[in-house]
Scaffold this motif. Structure first.
Motif, mmCIF file in Angstrom:
data_model
loop_
_atom_site.group_PDB
_atom_site.id
_atom_site.type_symbol
_atom_site.label_atom_id
_atom_site.label_comp_id
_atom_site.label_asym_id
_atom_site.label_seq_id
_atom_site.Cartn_x
_atom_site.Cartn_y
_atom_site.Cartn_z
ATOM 1 N N GLN A 7 -5.066 -11.884 -2.386
ATOM 2 C CA GLN A 7 -4.935 -10.810 -3.366
ATOM 3 C C GLN A 7 -4.692 -11.319 -4.785
ATOM 4 O OE1 GLN A 7 -1.818 -8.395 -1.798
ATOM 5 N NE2 GLN A 7 -3.090 -7.463 -0.215
ATOM 6 N N TRP A 171 1.933 -1.542 -0.864
ATOM 7 C CA TRP A 171 1.446 -0.601 -1.869
ATOM 8 C C TRP A 171 1.686 -1.042 -3.312
ATOM 9 C CZ3 TRP A 171 -1.709 3.157 -0.474
ATOM 10 C CH2 TRP A 171 -1.693 3.571 0.871
ATOM 11 N N LYS A 174 -1.209 -2.217 -5.606
ATOM 12 C CA LYS A 174 -2.131 -1.195 -6.096
ATOM 13 C C LYS A 174 -1.660 -0.605 -7.415
ATOM 14 C CE LYS A 174 -3.626 0.009 -1.414
ATOM 15 N NZ LYS A 174 -3.792 1.091 -0.406
ATOM 16 N N LEU A 175 -0.370 -0.785 -7.720
ATOM 17 C CA LEU A 175 0.186 -0.269 -8.969
ATOM 18 C C LEU A 175 0.281 -1.334 -10.041
ATOM 19 C CD1 LEU A 175 3.092 1.913 -7.481
ATOM 20 C CD2 LEU A 175 0.798 2.652 -8.181
ATOM 21 N N ARG A 177 0.442 -5.985 -10.591
ATOM 22 C CA ARG A 177 0.487 -7.335 -10.057
ATOM 23 C C ARG A 177 1.399 -8.210 -10.910
ATOM 24 N NH1 ARG A 177 -3.405 -8.190 -6.212
ATOM 25 N NH2 ARG A 177 -5.084 -6.621 -6.102
#
Length: 592
Positions: A7, A171, A174-175, A177
């Motif tokens: 990721q 989660w 997704k908001l 990094r």
């Protein structure tokens, strides 16, 4: 494979933050493995510091985390219990020397012999082992000193915070990094835990178990277990019944053999020790707090450097060396696949060796690559050497200055992080591959995973998988030996072989020839085959003797350079007429 860990890309910020995350997760792991090995928790923490720092600097795989591991702890526990902790340190030093020698001998490339089916079994078995290991965090001490699982509201809160930790890790990316999700989850759950535990009365167990609680629980459980072992040894077969209901005033209930009554004072003293251990409120000493590590001979008695000592430590050092390198090189391969880069196996062997030598000199228990922590590091964005350096330095700072704060981290947060590692580590696609994989590969994968889970021995599981895969390969290729038979214009019979000639295909090779009915001149054409071992040479020699006895000539043609080398090395073993192969030219040679 393992896309969950791809990721984030590497950067200095990610390396530093992921290093802090790894350091927080390293604390309970190092303490737990120290208890397994039968040594002080500080020895485990110091080992993690030296191993993590040195391998991060000089090892062959940036982003991989090393420290004290359960695989190494299981090996040394017998040494510590039998001969004392003083013998542990020279054993770790000798193990490191062996690892350096293996790296200098460039034997790290042997990891290439591990088949993909073994790798899949290793990864899946490891994921299950990591998951099962977290169940210990759901235990607490009962009134009689036994470890029992949590129940009621404490279990509910623990499960709730574990689930919340996993949700944050899943989660948050997704908001944003900006912060590694594992670090954000640990900090968030720690604040919640502090608020919940603030209402607990002093002397009562925390509603949510923390790292400090884990240390105290393990310390007390080990003390009770040791005291009970001493009591059982003294009781032996005397059937002495001891009443522990009176606290530390244990009384003798009965003795089947009156002649043993005089020995009951020792038994009662041991029983009192059990009762005292159960009733103890000792908090485990100074916890994880300590000073700078010192050379081991400043704090421990030096063992004599003679043959007797070498005979004691040599077997343990060899096993430690093998276990450490296998686990480290397997981890290196896994991180290579995740990051789509390539580490250096021989350099990693040297790095592990230098780290273990240093670790032993400073009173450490030794170790190797830690797969769980390495995956946490990669998941948090750690790709460079700075991540390992940061984790090690932070770990030492925790020991020196921040112990009281680190001990307040809830185990629920760390368990949640490790559960996410389990989800990301398990190769879920392998479950769909069962019908597509060859049966032999599927069985090898299940065998390696099962051995890893039930025996908790990663190194032996890999070795077993490689051996079984090699035997399957040999069996399959034993049936690939065949020959096209024809006659040439000179009346010679030509056997053009297909397939490898080695120990498993020797019988098929022998069955191809009809010595009695063959003509006087026989040619074996090796254009499509190779001779691989001594068994193949012996088969050729035996066949030549049969033809010679029958008064017939045997020629070998189209032998490769490797095959000719084997025949030359065999000397008088193979007495065969090796025909000179014709020289073939391409058109450009003739036109030139």
């Amino acid at each position: 494979m393992l896309n969950f860990f791809r990721q984030q890309s590497g950067s200095i910020k990610n390396d530093v933050l992921s290093g802090i995350t790894v350091a927080l997760a390293l604390v309970p792991e190092a303490i737990a493995f120290a208890f397994v090995a039968g040594v002080s928790p500080l020895i485990g923490l110091y080992s993690a510091f030296f191993l993590g720092l040195i391998t991060a600097v000089v090892g062959g795989r940036p982003g991989m985390i090393s420290g004290a591991t359960g695989a190494m702890a299981v090996v040394v526990v017998a040494l510590v219990a039998t001969h004392g902790v003083e013998y542990l340190f020279p054993t770790v030093i000798l193990c490191g020397i062996f690892q350096i020698a293996i790296g200098m001998g460039r034997l790290g490339k042997l990891i290439r012999m591990v088949p993909h089916s073994v790798m899949l079994g290793f990864v899946n078995g490891l994921a299950i082992v990591i998951g099962l290991a977290q169940l210990g965090s759901f235990k607490t001490l009962s009134d009689d000193g036994n470890l029992v699982y949590l129940t009621g509201s404490r279990l509910g809160m623990m499960l709730g915070l574990v689930a919340l930790t996993m949700a944050i890790i899943a989660w948050l990316p997704k908001l944003t990094r900006a912060v590694p999700p594992s670090l954000a989850a640990i900090l968030t759950i720690t604040l919640i835990s502090i608020a919940i535990n603030r209402g607990v009365e002093p002397g009562q167990p925390n509603a949510l178990a923390t790292v400090g609680d884990m240390l105290r629980t393990n310390t007390k459980a080990k003390a009770v277990a040791d005291a009970r072992a001493d009591l059982a040894m003294l009781q032996g077969d005397a059937a002495l019944e001891i009443d522990l209901s009176q606290g530390t005033d244990a009384t003798l209930v009965s003795a089947q053999k009156p002649s043993l009554v005089d020995e009951t004072n020792d038994v009662k003293a041991a029983a009192n020790k059990v009762a005292a251990a159960i009733a103890s409120t000792d908090d485990g000493g100074s916890g994880i707090s300590g000073g700078l590590p010192r050379l081991f001979f400043l704090d421990y008695e030096m063992v004599p450097l003679n043959w007797t000592t070498l005979k004691i430590i040599l077997p343990f050092a060899i096993v430690l060396c093998g276990v450490g390198l296998i686990e480290s090189l397997m981890t290196l391969t896994l991180i290579d696949e995740i990051t789509e880069t390539r580490g250096k196996g021989n350099r990693e062997c040297i790095g592990q060796g230098v780290a273990n030598v240093t670790c032993g000199l400073f009173g450490g228990m030794g170790g190797c690559a830690m797969i769980g922590q390495s995956l946490i590091n990669v998941n948090s964005g750690g790709r460079g050497r700075l991540s390992g350096v940061t984790a090690s330095v932070c770990l030492l700072l925790f020991v020196l200055f921040l112990a009281p704060w680190i001990e307040q981290i809830p185990m629920a947060a760390l368990v949640g992080v490790m559960f996410m590692v389990v989800i990301g580590t398990f190769e879920w696609a392998s479950l769909k591959m069962f019908r597509r994989m060859p049966t032999s590969d599927m069985l090898v994968m299940v065998l390696v995973a099962g051995y890893t889970v039930f025996m908790h021995d990663l190194a032996s599981a890999v070795i077993l998988g490689v051996i079984v895969s090699a035997l399957v390969f040999a069996w399959q290729h034993a049936t690939h030996m065949g020959a096209d038979v024809k006659m040439n214009e000179f009346g010679s019979k030509i056997y053009q072989l297909h397939g490898p000639l080695f120990f498993a295909s020797v019988q098929s090779f022998k069955d191809m020839f009809d010595v009695a009915n063959d003509p006087d001149d026989v040619v074996i054409d090796f254009y499509y085959t190779r001779v691989y071992d001594q068994s193949g040479l012996e088969a050729i020699n035996g066949l030549a003797e049969k033809y010679q006895t029958a008064g017939k000539r045997l020629h070998l043609t189209h032998l490769s350079e490797e095959c000719r080398g084997l025949l030359d090395n065999a000397g008088d073993l193979v007495e065969v007429n090796v025909s000179e192969d014709p020289q073939y030219h391409i058109a450009s040679d003739r036109l030139a």
